[in-house]
Scaffold this motif. Structure first.
Motif, PDB file in Angstrom:
ATOM      1  N   UNK A  28       2.909  14.441  -1.435  1.00  0.00           N
ATOM      2  CA  UNK A  28       2.949  14.151  -0.004  1.00  0.00           C
ATOM      3  C   UNK A  28       2.077  13.009   0.466  1.00  0.00           C
ATOM      4  N   UNK A  29       1.376  12.322  -0.418  1.00  0.00           N
ATOM      5  CA  UNK A  29       0.480  11.244   0.011  1.00  0.00           C
ATOM      6  C   UNK A  29       1.263   9.998   0.439  1.00  0.00           C
ATOM      7  N   UNK A  30       0.678   9.246   1.361  1.00  0.00           N
ATOM      8  CA  UNK A  30       1.282   8.003   1.841  1.00  0.00           C
ATOM      9  C   UNK A  30       0.215   6.915   1.802  1.00  0.00           C
ATOM     10  N   UNK A  31       0.491   5.882   0.992  1.00  0.00           N
ATOM     11  CA  UNK A  31      -0.527   4.888   0.667  1.00  0.00           C
ATOM     12  C   UNK A  31      -0.072   3.479   1.030  1.00  0.00           C
ATOM     13  N   UNK A  32      -0.952   2.752   1.725  1.00  0.00           N
ATOM     14  CA  UNK A  32      -0.692   1.356   2.085  1.00  0.00           C
ATOM     15  C   UNK A  32      -1.475   0.441   1.152  1.00  0.00           C
ATOM     16  N   UNK A  33      -0.785  -0.552   0.570  1.00  0.00           N
ATOM     17  CA  UNK A  33      -1.431  -1.528  -0.298  1.00  0.00           C
ATOM     18  C   UNK A  33      -1.529  -2.861   0.431  1.00  0.00           C
ATOM     19  N   UNK A  34      -2.725  -3.422   0.492  1.00  0.00           N
ATOM     20  CA  UNK A  34      -2.927  -4.708   1.155  1.00  0.00           C
ATOM     21  C   UNK A  34      -3.737  -5.622   0.242  1.00  0.00           C
ATOM     22  N   UNK A  35      -3.560  -6.928   0.416  1.00  0.00           N
ATOM     23  CA  UNK A  35      -4.306  -7.875  -0.398  1.00  0.00           C
ATOM     24  C   UNK A  35      -3.922  -9.297  -0.063  1.00  0.00           C
ATOM     25  N   UNK A  36      -4.599 -10.250  -0.650  1.00  0.00           N
ATOM     26  CA  UNK A  36      -4.260 -11.659  -0.462  1.00  0.00           C
ATOM     27  C   UNK A  36      -3.102 -11.998  -1.397  1.00  0.00           C
ATOM     28  N   UNK A  37      -2.404 -13.125  -1.162  1.00  0.00           N
ATOM     29  CA  UNK A  37      -1.287 -13.495  -2.037  1.00  0.00           C
ATOM     30  C   UNK A  37      -1.730 -13.635  -3.487  1.00  0.00           C
ATOM     31  N   UNK A  38      -0.975 -13.020  -4.392  1.00  0.00           N
ATOM     32  CA  UNK A  38      -1.274 -13.152  -5.808  1.00  0.00           C
ATOM     33  C   UNK A  38      -2.418 -12.289  -6.313  1.00  0.00           C
ATOM     34  N   UNK A  39      -2.900 -11.364  -5.485  1.00  0.00           N
ATOM     35  CA  UNK A  39      -4.036 -10.524  -5.899  1.00  0.00           C
ATOM     36  C   UNK A  39      -3.626  -9.457  -6.910  1.00  0.00           C
ATOM     37  N   UNK A  40      -2.324  -9.219  -7.035  1.00  0.00           N
ATOM     38  CA  UNK A  40      -1.846  -8.194  -7.955  1.00  0.00           C
ATOM     39  C   UNK A  40      -1.446  -6.916  -7.239  1.00  0.00           C
TER      40      UNK A  40
END
Length: 286
Positions: A28-40
């Motif tokens: 049930x977890x909901x995860x947002x991934x954020x980062x700079x371009x090309x960070x992986x």
């Protein structure tokens, strides 16, 4: 007395046990991934899926997130939702209470330091809307980044309960300059969200250390960890170094051997992220 396992077999056994534990915590977890371009960032989404994907041997692995660089061919152009259903919960029906309640990953286009310096772009506010669940899937993120009116339109939207974020993972490349301004915006958004409704638990994943030699890698990991702790205002236990799978390693048949070291790094990180002590913001319905 059972057969004594080899070192590799013992490591695989430990990874498998930890993987099963993580899958249960992931429920049930909901995860947002954020980062700079090309960070992986998108690569990490795929690495998580690959490390946890317990599929039928006849079902080939398929990568989730499209990987790309910057500019017109950017891998992530829209706000995407990836629901981890394939194989993962199907193979553990007896161990997971409700296999249909699989985790959801939210992936946005990378945000450059240059973009963050523009007056028309309010990344902190965008992060707040993302965590609150106001941003619809397939929203053109590049338009939001370059048009202030687009952010105002999102502000008018009702929050979508199924898009509410519980965990925010900042993906930082050890190979690139430290994203000071980016992480400052993340920290500012997290503080405001916490004062409003408890917000989301924030973690940092350090990637691309495998591109550096041992000495440079060790120095950078120590430096980045310390700076992340200070800028994001999080404890060191919320910062993880993970080696992503390369695209070529993802395009394999499910029967082929995986990379134990890469699996250990990502599964161990996820286990700590999902522990109640580190992640008090959870979906009560899960």
């Amino acid at each position: 007395m059972g057969k004594k396992l080899s070192k590799e077999e013992q490591e695989q056994k430990e990874v498998n046990e930890l993987r099963t534990k993580v899958i249960k915590l992931f429920h049930g977890q909901q995860i947002l991934f954020v980062g700079t371009p090309g960070s992986g960032k998108s690569s990490f989404v795929n690495t998580v899926n690959h490390a946890l994907n317990l599929v039928d041997p006849e079902v080939p692995y398929q990568e989730f997130a499209r990987i790309g660089g910057t500019g017109a061919d950017h891998g992530t152009m829209t706000y995407r939702t990836y629901t981890m259903k394939r194989g993962l919960f199907q193979s553990l029906k007896s161990q997971v209470p409700n296999p249909s309640n699989a985790p959801k990953f939210f992936d946005i286009a990378g945000v450059s330091e240059t973009l963050l310096q523009r007056d028309h772009f309010d990344f902190k506010q965008l992060l707040i809307y993302l965590v609150q669940g106001k941003v619809k899937e397939f929203t053109q993120m590049i338009e939001v980044y370059n048009n202030k009116q687009q952010l105002k339109e999102i502000e008018k939207q009702e929050a979508i309960k199924s898009n509410k974020v519980w965990i925010m993972v900042c993906v930082v490349s050890l190979y690139d300059p430290f994203p000071q301004l980016f992480l400052e915006q993340v920290a500012s958004a997290a503080r405001e969200l916490e004062s409003q409704d408890g917000g989301a638990s924030v973690f940092v994943v350090l990637t691309k250390g495998d591109r550096l030699d041992r000495v440079d890698r060790s120095t950078r990991v120590k430096d980045f960890r310390k700076r992340c702790q200070t800028v994001v205002n999080i404890m060191e236990r919320r910062i993880f170094e993970v080696n992503n799978y390369l695209p070529s390693e993802l395009k394999i048949d499910a029967t082929m051997t995986k990379n134990i070291e890469k699996e250990k790094s990502v599964v161990a990180a996820l286990n700590l992220m999902l522990q109640p002590a580190n992640n008090p913001v959870v979906n009560e319905e899960s």
